[in-house]
Design a protein around this motif. Structure first.
Motif, PDB file in Angstrom:
ATOM      1  N   PHE A 225       0.843  -1.191   0.000  1.00  0.00           N
ATOM      2  CA  PHE A 225       0.000   0.000   0.000  1.00  0.00           C
ATOM      3  C   PHE A 225       0.879   1.242   0.000  1.00  0.00           C
ATOM      4  O   PHE A 225       1.870   1.313   0.725  1.00  0.00           O
ATOM      5  CB  PHE A 225      -0.910   0.025   1.229  1.00  0.00           C
ATOM      6  CG  PHE A 225      -1.986  -1.010   1.196  1.00  0.00           C
ATOM      7  CD1 PHE A 225      -3.131  -0.812   0.451  1.00  0.00           C
ATOM      8  CD2 PHE A 225      -1.854  -2.181   1.916  1.00  0.00           C
ATOM      9  CE1 PHE A 225      -4.139  -1.769   0.424  1.00  0.00           C
ATOM     10  CE2 PHE A 225      -2.849  -3.138   1.899  1.00  0.00           C
ATOM     11  CZ  PHE A 225      -3.994  -2.934   1.147  1.00  0.00           C
ATOM     12  N   THR A 226       0.514   2.226  -0.834  1.00  0.00           N
ATOM     13  CA  THR A 226       1.238   3.485  -0.887  1.00  0.00           C
ATOM     14  C   THR A 226       0.260   4.647  -0.932  1.00  0.00           C
ATOM     15  O   THR A 226      -0.890   4.501  -1.328  1.00  0.00           O
ATOM     16  CB  THR A 226       2.166   3.560  -2.121  1.00  0.00           C
ATOM     17  OG1 THR A 226       1.374   3.407  -3.299  1.00  0.00           O
ATOM     18  CG2 THR A 226       3.245   2.498  -2.081  1.00  0.00           C
ATOM     19  N   LEU A 227       0.768   5.793  -0.548  1.00  0.00           N
ATOM     20  CA  LEU A 227       0.013   7.035  -0.589  1.00  0.00           C
ATOM     21  C   LEU A 227       0.326   7.723  -1.917  1.00  0.00           C
ATOM     22  O   LEU A 227       1.492   7.807  -2.312  1.00  0.00           O
ATOM     23  CB  LEU A 227       0.472   7.906   0.585  1.00  0.00           C
ATOM     24  CG  LEU A 227      -0.412   9.002   1.107  1.00  0.00           C
ATOM     25  CD1 LEU A 227      -1.747   8.437   1.579  1.00  0.00           C
ATOM     26  CD2 LEU A 227       0.272   9.708   2.266  1.00  0.00           C
ATOM     27  N   SER A 228      -0.678   8.208  -2.614  1.00  0.00           N
ATOM     28  CA  SER A 228      -0.454   8.872  -3.904  1.00  0.00           C
ATOM     29  C   SER A 228       0.245  10.216  -3.691  1.00  0.00           C
ATOM     30  O   SER A 228       0.274  10.760  -2.584  1.00  0.00           O
ATOM     31  CB  SER A 228      -1.781   9.096  -4.626  1.00  0.00           C
ATOM     32  OG  SER A 228      -2.524  10.116  -3.978  1.00  0.00           O
ATOM     33  N   HIS A 229       0.789  10.767  -4.767  1.00  0.00           N
ATOM     34  CA  HIS A 229       1.457  12.075  -4.693  1.00  0.00           C
ATOM     35  C   HIS A 229       0.476  13.174  -4.290  1.00  0.00           C
ATOM     36  O   HIS A 229       0.817  14.058  -3.507  1.00  0.00           O
ATOM     37  CB  HIS A 229       2.121  12.415  -6.028  1.00  0.00           C
ATOM     38  CG  HIS A 229       3.265  11.514  -6.359  1.00  0.00           C
ATOM     39  ND1 HIS A 229       4.439  11.501  -5.648  1.00  0.00           N
ATOM     40  CD2 HIS A 229       3.406  10.573  -7.312  1.00  0.00           C
ATOM     41  CE1 HIS A 229       5.259  10.609  -6.149  1.00  0.00           C
ATOM     42  NE2 HIS A 229       4.652  10.009  -7.161  1.00  0.00           N
ATOM     43  N   ASN A 230      -0.745  13.105  -4.818  1.00  0.00           N
ATOM     44  CA  ASN A 230      -1.759  14.098  -4.452  1.00  0.00           C
ATOM     45  C   ASN A 230      -2.121  13.990  -2.975  1.00  0.00           C
ATOM     46  O   ASN A 230      -2.278  15.006  -2.298  1.00  0.00           O
ATOM     47  CB  ASN A 230      -3.014  13.937  -5.309  1.00  0.00           C
ATOM     48  CG  ASN A 230      -2.793  14.369  -6.732  1.00  0.00           C
ATOM     49  OD1 ASN A 230      -1.864  15.108  -7.035  1.00  0.00           O
ATOM     50  ND2 ASN A 230      -3.643  13.896  -7.631  1.00  0.00           N
ATOM     51  N   ALA A 231      -2.260  12.762  -2.492  1.00  0.00           N
ATOM     52  CA  ALA A 231      -2.584  12.564  -1.077  1.00  0.00           C
ATOM     53  C   ALA A 231      -1.439  13.060  -0.198  1.00  0.00           C
ATOM     54  O   ALA A 231      -1.674  13.640   0.864  1.00  0.00           O
ATOM     55  CB  ALA A 231      -2.868  11.098  -0.799  1.00  0.00           C
TER      56      ALA A 231
ATOM     57  N   GLU B 237       1.968   4.178   5.634  1.00  0.00           N
ATOM     58  CA  GLU B 237       2.277   3.033   4.779  1.00  0.00           C
ATOM     59  C   GLU B 237       2.718   1.830   5.594  1.00  0.00           C
ATOM     60  O   GLU B 237       2.348   0.689   5.284  1.00  0.00           O
ATOM     61  CB  GLU B 237       3.332   3.426   3.747  1.00  0.00           C
ATOM     62  CG  GLU B 237       2.788   4.386   2.711  1.00  0.00           C
ATOM     63  CD  GLU B 237       3.815   4.927   1.751  1.00  0.00           C
ATOM     64  OE1 GLU B 237       5.034   4.649   1.921  1.00  0.00           O
ATOM     65  OE2 GLU B 237       3.420   5.648   0.811  1.00  0.00           O
ATOM     66  N   ALA B 238       3.478   2.050   6.663  1.00  0.00           N
ATOM     67  CA  ALA B 238       3.906   0.940   7.524  1.00  0.00           C
ATOM     68  C   ALA B 238       2.711   0.282   8.204  1.00  0.00           C
ATOM     69  O   ALA B 238       2.636  -0.943   8.297  1.00  0.00           O
ATOM     70  CB  ALA B 238       4.910   1.436   8.566  1.00  0.00           C
ATOM     71  N   ILE B 239       1.757   1.081   8.666  1.00  0.00           N
ATOM     72  CA  ILE B 239       0.555   0.523   9.299  1.00  0.00           C
ATOM     73  C   ILE B 239      -0.234  -0.286   8.271  1.00  0.00           C
ATOM     74  O   ILE B 239      -0.630  -1.425   8.530  1.00  0.00           O
ATOM     75  CB  ILE B 239      -0.329   1.642   9.888  1.00  0.00           C
ATOM     76  CG1 ILE B 239       0.375   2.340  11.044  1.00  0.00           C
ATOM     77  CG2 ILE B 239      -1.675   1.070  10.365  1.00  0.00           C
ATOM     78  CD1 ILE B 239      -0.295   3.631  11.482  1.00  0.00           C
ATOM     79  N   ALA B 240      -0.467   0.293   7.091  1.00  0.00           N
ATOM     80  CA  ALA B 240      -1.258  -0.377   6.062  1.00  0.00           C
ATOM     81  C   ALA B 240      -0.616  -1.684   5.610  1.00  0.00           C
ATOM     82  O   ALA B 240      -1.311  -2.648   5.305  1.00  0.00           O
ATOM     83  CB  ALA B 240      -1.453   0.549   4.862  1.00  0.00           C
ATOM     84  N   ASN B 241       0.702  -1.721   5.580  1.00  0.00           N
ATOM     85  CA  ASN B 241       1.415  -2.909   5.115  1.00  0.00           C
ATOM     86  C   ASN B 241       1.775  -3.873   6.243  1.00  0.00           C
ATOM     87  O   ASN B 241       2.460  -4.868   6.008  1.00  0.00           O
ATOM     88  CB  ASN B 241       2.679  -2.489   4.347  1.00  0.00           C
ATOM     89  CG  ASN B 241       2.326  -1.828   3.041  1.00  0.00           C
ATOM     90  OD1 ASN B 241       1.599  -2.384   2.242  1.00  0.00           O
ATOM     91  ND2 ASN B 241       2.825  -0.623   2.828  1.00  0.00           N
TER      92      ASN B 241
ATOM     93  N   LEU C 293       5.116  10.990   8.531  1.00  0.00           N
ATOM     94  CA  LEU C 293       3.715  10.599   8.676  1.00  0.00           C
ATOM     95  C   LEU C 293       3.277   9.683   7.530  1.00  0.00           C
ATOM     96  O   LEU C 293       2.604   8.679   7.755  1.00  0.00           O
ATOM     97  CB  LEU C 293       2.842  11.847   8.747  1.00  0.00           C
ATOM     98  CG  LEU C 293       1.398  11.676   9.159  1.00  0.00           C
ATOM     99  CD1 LEU C 293       1.259  10.876  10.435  1.00  0.00           C
ATOM    100  CD2 LEU C 293       0.756  13.037   9.323  1.00  0.00           C
ATOM    101  N   ALA C 294       3.683   9.995   6.304  1.00  0.00           N
ATOM    102  CA  ALA C 294       3.363   9.141   5.156  1.00  0.00           C
ATOM    103  C   ALA C 294       3.996   7.759   5.329  1.00  0.00           C
ATOM    104  O   ALA C 294       3.354   6.736   5.081  1.00  0.00           O
ATOM    105  CB  ALA C 294       3.847   9.781   3.863  1.00  0.00           C
ATOM    106  N   GLY C 295       5.234   7.719   5.777  1.00  0.00           N
ATOM    107  CA  GLY C 295       5.897   6.443   6.037  1.00  0.00           C
ATOM    108  C   GLY C 295       5.194   5.650   7.117  1.00  0.00           C
ATOM    109  O   GLY C 295       5.073   4.424   7.034  1.00  0.00           O
TER     110      GLY C 295
END
Length: 103
Positions: A3-9, A80-84, A75-77
């Motif tokens: 799972f990743t966060l988009s550039h816009n997000a 992503e760590a939580i989602a993965n 925060l983005a990292g």
């Protein structure tokens, strides 16, 4: 899954590190189209932002410097760590070291 966060997000997330409020982010796995929903509650006080993250059955919180690119990246990292499913292993030392420090 990855799972990743988009550039816009990420751009929105960066702005949100200087705002108090509740925000929703969707992380996507491009390989299979899976999605993970994250709810963020932010509160800015002076030069720090307290972030509470709700994702699935997890609840996590962070306090970081407000309105900073480094904060947005951390925060983005974290999201992503939580989602993965890698949050617990990302920041924790090996259990042997924890036990040695306790002794």
């Amino acid at each position: 899954m990855s799972f990743t966060l988009s550039h816009n997000a990420f751009s929105c997330l960066r702005a949100q590190t200087n705002l108090s409020g509740q925000f929703t982010h969707i992380l996507r796995d491009e390989s299979n189209g899976a999605r993970a929903k994250a709810m963020l509650q932010t509160e800015v006080y002076l030069d720090q932002v307290n972030v509470v993250i709700r994702m699935g059955s997890t609840l996590n919180s962070l306090t970081l410097p407000a309105n900073s690119l480094a904060t947005a990246r951390k925060l983005a990292g974290h999201l992503e760590a939580i989602a993965n499913g890698k949050l617990d292993t990302a920041d924790m030392p090996p259990i042997e070291q924890v036990l040695a420090d306790a002794a």
